[in-house]
Design a protein around this motif. Sequence first.
Motif, PDB file in Angstrom:
ATOM      1  N   ALA A 186      -3.798  20.415   1.757  1.00  0.00           N
ATOM      2  CA  ALA A 186      -2.363  20.213   1.992  1.00  0.00           C
ATOM      3  C   ALA A 186      -2.107  19.870   3.453  1.00  0.00           C
ATOM      4  O   ALA A 186      -1.301  18.976   3.754  1.00  0.00           O
ATOM      5  N   MET A 187      -2.772  20.559   4.362  1.00  0.00           N
ATOM      6  CA  MET A 187      -2.605  20.267   5.788  1.00  0.00           C
ATOM      7  C   MET A 187      -3.101  18.859   6.103  1.00  0.00           C
ATOM      8  O   MET A 187      -2.485  18.128   6.873  1.00  0.00           O
ATOM      9  N   GLY A 188      -4.230  18.482   5.502  1.00  0.00           N
ATOM     10  CA  GLY A 188      -4.766  17.135   5.708  1.00  0.00           C
ATOM     11  C   GLY A 188      -3.823  16.072   5.189  1.00  0.00           C
ATOM     12  O   GLY A 188      -3.625  15.032   5.820  1.00  0.00           O
ATOM     13  N   ALA A 189      -3.215  16.328   4.037  1.00  0.00           N
ATOM     14  CA  ALA A 189      -2.265  15.372   3.464  1.00  0.00           C
ATOM     15  C   ALA A 189      -1.033  15.243   4.354  1.00  0.00           C
ATOM     16  O   ALA A 189      -0.542  14.134   4.589  1.00  0.00           O
ATOM     17  N   ALA A 190      -0.528  16.360   4.858  1.00  0.00           N
ATOM     18  CA  ALA A 190       0.642  16.325   5.746  1.00  0.00           C
ATOM     19  C   ALA A 190       0.303  15.587   7.044  1.00  0.00           C
ATOM     20  O   ALA A 190       1.076  14.758   7.518  1.00  0.00           O
ATOM     21  N   PHE A 191      -0.863  15.870   7.599  1.00  0.00           N
ATOM     22  CA  PHE A 191      -1.299  15.197   8.823  1.00  0.00           C
ATOM     23  C   PHE A 191      -1.450  13.700   8.561  1.00  0.00           C
ATOM     24  O   PHE A 191      -1.006  12.872   9.359  1.00  0.00           O
ATOM     25  N   GLY A 192      -2.044  13.355   7.427  1.00  0.00           N
ATOM     26  CA  GLY A 192      -2.215  11.952   7.063  1.00  0.00           C
ATOM     27  C   GLY A 192      -0.877  11.242   6.928  1.00  0.00           C
ATOM     28  O   GLY A 192      -0.718  10.095   7.343  1.00  0.00           O
ATOM     29  N   PHE A 193       0.102  11.930   6.329  1.00  0.00           N
ATOM     30  CA  PHE A 193       1.438  11.347   6.183  1.00  0.00           C
ATOM     31  C   PHE A 193       2.002  10.981   7.553  1.00  0.00           C
ATOM     32  O   PHE A 193       2.504   9.875   7.749  1.00  0.00           O
ATOM     33  N   PHE A 194       1.928  11.898   8.501  1.00  0.00           N
ATOM     34  CA  PHE A 194       2.492  11.634   9.829  1.00  0.00           C
ATOM     35  C   PHE A 194       1.727  10.535  10.553  1.00  0.00           C
ATOM     36  O   PHE A 194       2.331   9.685  11.218  1.00  0.00           O
ATOM     37  N   ILE A 195       0.412  10.522  10.425  1.00  0.00           N
ATOM     38  CA  ILE A 195      -0.385   9.470  11.068  1.00  0.00           C
ATOM     39  C   ILE A 195      -0.009   8.108  10.492  1.00  0.00           C
ATOM     40  O   ILE A 195       0.241   7.151  11.231  1.00  0.00           O
ATOM     41  N   TRP A 196       0.030   7.999   9.146  1.00  0.00           N
ATOM     42  CA  TRP A 196       0.348   6.707   8.521  1.00  0.00           C
ATOM     43  C   TRP A 196       1.792   6.289   8.814  1.00  0.00           C
ATOM     44  O   TRP A 196       2.084   5.099   8.924  1.00  0.00           O
ATOM     45  N   GLU A 197       2.693   7.248   8.935  1.00  0.00           N
ATOM     46  CA  GLU A 197       4.074   6.907   9.294  1.00  0.00           C
ATOM     47  C   GLU A 197       4.123   6.333  10.708  1.00  0.00           C
ATOM     48  O   GLU A 197       4.838   5.364  10.969  1.00  0.00           O
ATOM     49  N   MET A 198       3.356   6.899  11.630  1.00  0.00           N
ATOM     50  CA  MET A 198       3.311   6.368  13.001  1.00  0.00           C
ATOM     51  C   MET A 198       2.702   4.962  13.013  1.00  0.00           C
ATOM     52  O   MET A 198       3.177   4.087  13.734  1.00  0.00           O
ATOM     53  N   VAL A 199       1.664   4.758  12.212  1.00  0.00           N
ATOM     54  CA  VAL A 199       1.049   3.429  12.108  1.00  0.00           C
ATOM     55  C   VAL A 199       2.081   2.431  11.572  1.00  0.00           C
ATOM     56  O   VAL A 199       2.200   1.311  12.077  1.00  0.00           O
ATOM     57  N   LYS A 200       2.832   2.838  10.551  1.00  0.00           N
ATOM     58  CA  LYS A 200       3.854   1.961   9.958  1.00  0.00           C
ATOM     59  C   LYS A 200       4.904   1.582  10.989  1.00  0.00           C
ATOM     60  O   LYS A 200       5.268   0.405  11.112  1.00  0.00           O
ATOM     61  N   ILE A 201       5.387   2.548  11.735  1.00  0.00           N
ATOM     62  CA  ILE A 201       6.416   2.270  12.744  1.00  0.00           C
ATOM     63  C   ILE A 201       5.861   1.374  13.850  1.00  0.00           C
ATOM     64  O   ILE A 201       6.510   0.404  14.264  1.00  0.00           O
ATOM     65  N   ALA A 202       4.648   1.672  14.314  1.00  0.00           N
ATOM     66  CA  ALA A 202       4.045   0.872  15.380  1.00  0.00           C
ATOM     67  C   ALA A 202       3.828  -0.572  14.929  1.00  0.00           C
ATOM     68  O   ALA A 202       4.086  -1.516  15.688  1.00  0.00           O
ATOM     69  N   LEU A 203       3.364  -0.757  13.693  1.00  0.00           N
ATOM     70  CA  LEU A 203       3.150  -2.112  13.178  1.00  0.00           C
ATOM     71  C   LEU A 203       4.473  -2.858  13.037  1.00  0.00           C
ATOM     72  O   LEU A 203       4.561  -4.049  13.363  1.00  0.00           O
ATOM     73  N   THR A 204       5.515  -2.179  12.583  1.00  0.00           N
ATOM     74  CA  THR A 204       6.833  -2.815  12.464  1.00  0.00           C
ATOM     75  C   THR A 204       7.333  -3.262  13.832  1.00  0.00           C
ATOM     76  O   THR A 204       7.790  -4.403  13.993  1.00  0.00           O
ATOM     77  N   VAL A 205       7.225  -2.392  14.822  1.00  0.00           N
ATOM     78  CA  VAL A 205       7.668  -2.736  16.181  1.00  0.00           C
ATOM     79  C   VAL A 205       6.840  -3.895  16.730  1.00  0.00           C
ATOM     80  O   VAL A 205       7.394  -4.840  17.321  1.00  0.00           O
ATOM     81  N   ALA A 206       5.527  -3.872  16.512  1.00  0.00           N
ATOM     82  CA  ALA A 206       4.669  -4.961  16.987  1.00  0.00           C
ATOM     83  C   ALA A 206       5.053  -6.288  16.326  1.00  0.00           C
ATOM     84  O   ALA A 206       5.085  -7.336  16.986  1.00  0.00           O
ATOM     85  N   MET A 207       5.355  -6.242  15.020  1.00  0.00           N
ATOM     86  CA  MET A 207       5.757  -7.471  14.332  1.00  0.00           C
ATOM     87  C   MET A 207       7.091  -7.994  14.861  1.00  0.00           C
ATOM     88  O   MET A 207       7.272  -9.215  14.988  1.00  0.00           O
ATOM     89  N   LEU A 208       8.002  -7.102  15.196  1.00  0.00           N
ATOM     90  CA  LEU A 208       9.284  -7.540  15.740  1.00  0.00           C
ATOM     91  C   LEU A 208       9.111  -8.161  17.128  1.00  0.00           C
ATOM     92  O   LEU A 208       9.759  -9.153  17.452  1.00  0.00           O
ATOM     93  N   PHE A 209       8.221  -7.581  17.932  1.00  0.00           N
ATOM     94  CA  PHE A 209       7.952  -8.162  19.250  1.00  0.00           C
ATOM     95  C   PHE A 209       7.267  -9.521  19.131  1.00  0.00           C
ATOM     96  O   PHE A 209       7.473 -10.409  19.958  1.00  0.00           O
ATOM     97  N   ALA A 210       6.438  -9.695  18.106  1.00  0.00           N
ATOM     98  CA  ALA A 210       5.713 -10.953  17.918  1.00  0.00           C
ATOM     99  C   ALA A 210       6.574 -12.038  17.277  1.00  0.00           C
ATOM    100  O   ALA A 210       6.214 -13.221  17.309  1.00  0.00           O
ATOM    101  N   ALA A 211       7.706 -11.675  16.707  1.00  0.00           N
ATOM    102  CA  ALA A 211       8.534 -12.619  15.954  1.00  0.00           C
ATOM    103  C   ALA A 211       8.891 -13.895  16.728  1.00  0.00           C
ATOM    104  O   ALA A 211       8.756 -14.992  16.172  1.00  0.00           O
ATOM    105  N   PRO A 212       9.329 -13.819  17.979  1.00  0.00           N
ATOM    106  CA  PRO A 212       9.698 -15.062  18.675  1.00  0.00           C
ATOM    107  C   PRO A 212       8.537 -16.042  18.824  1.00  0.00           C
ATOM    108  O   PRO A 212       8.749 -17.253  18.896  1.00  0.00           O
ATOM    109  N   ARG A 213       7.316 -15.526  18.864  1.00  0.00           N
ATOM    110  CA  ARG A 213       6.145 -16.399  18.995  1.00  0.00           C
ATOM    111  C   ARG A 213       5.676 -16.944  17.650  1.00  0.00           C
ATOM    112  O   ARG A 213       5.020 -17.970  17.595  1.00  0.00           O
TER     113      ARG A 213
END
Length: 159
Positions: free
Chosen positions: A99-126
């Motif tokens: 359960a702890m591993g699943a919760a930790f995994g959720f937070f890690i993947w959520e951070m990856v999702k947010i970081a990728l979204t922000v990176a894609m938005l920064f890359a959009a003009p190019r």
Amino acid sequence: MATMAPLNEMEADEPEFKPMTAEEARQWSEKNPSVSPGAVVGVQALVGLVVALVAWGLTGRENVGWSAGYGALAVVIPAALFARGLARKWSLENPQARAMGAAFGFFIWEMVKIALTVAMLFAAPRLVADLSWPAMLVGLVVTMKVYWVALVLRPKRRT
């Protein structure tokens, strides 16, 4: 000397937490079906395509359609990666550690999702020629709202 505050009336009436047995959990899952994350991501992709085509059709400008489509992709690609990351099975023996591993995994993947979204938005003009920021944001927001539609349209509780 430390003293504990007396329990208020509401706390005294609450039953103690009792974990479910495997059979109780199975029965609860049957009565409360969930929505597949893959299905939500698929609907998001479809909604993103529709938004891009509508934006292109309403304005008659190709760049507006591509901008709205890219905004949708900035939601769909990270969400698909997030869903895939969460689908990974936790093979730990101890249920608490799992359960702890699943919760930790959720937070890690959520951070990856947010970081990728922000990176894609920064890359959009190019990446999108003659980017229309309003169209991209409309594609992003409308596609993101599919989560709420999934909650409303999820399978009904069986009695």
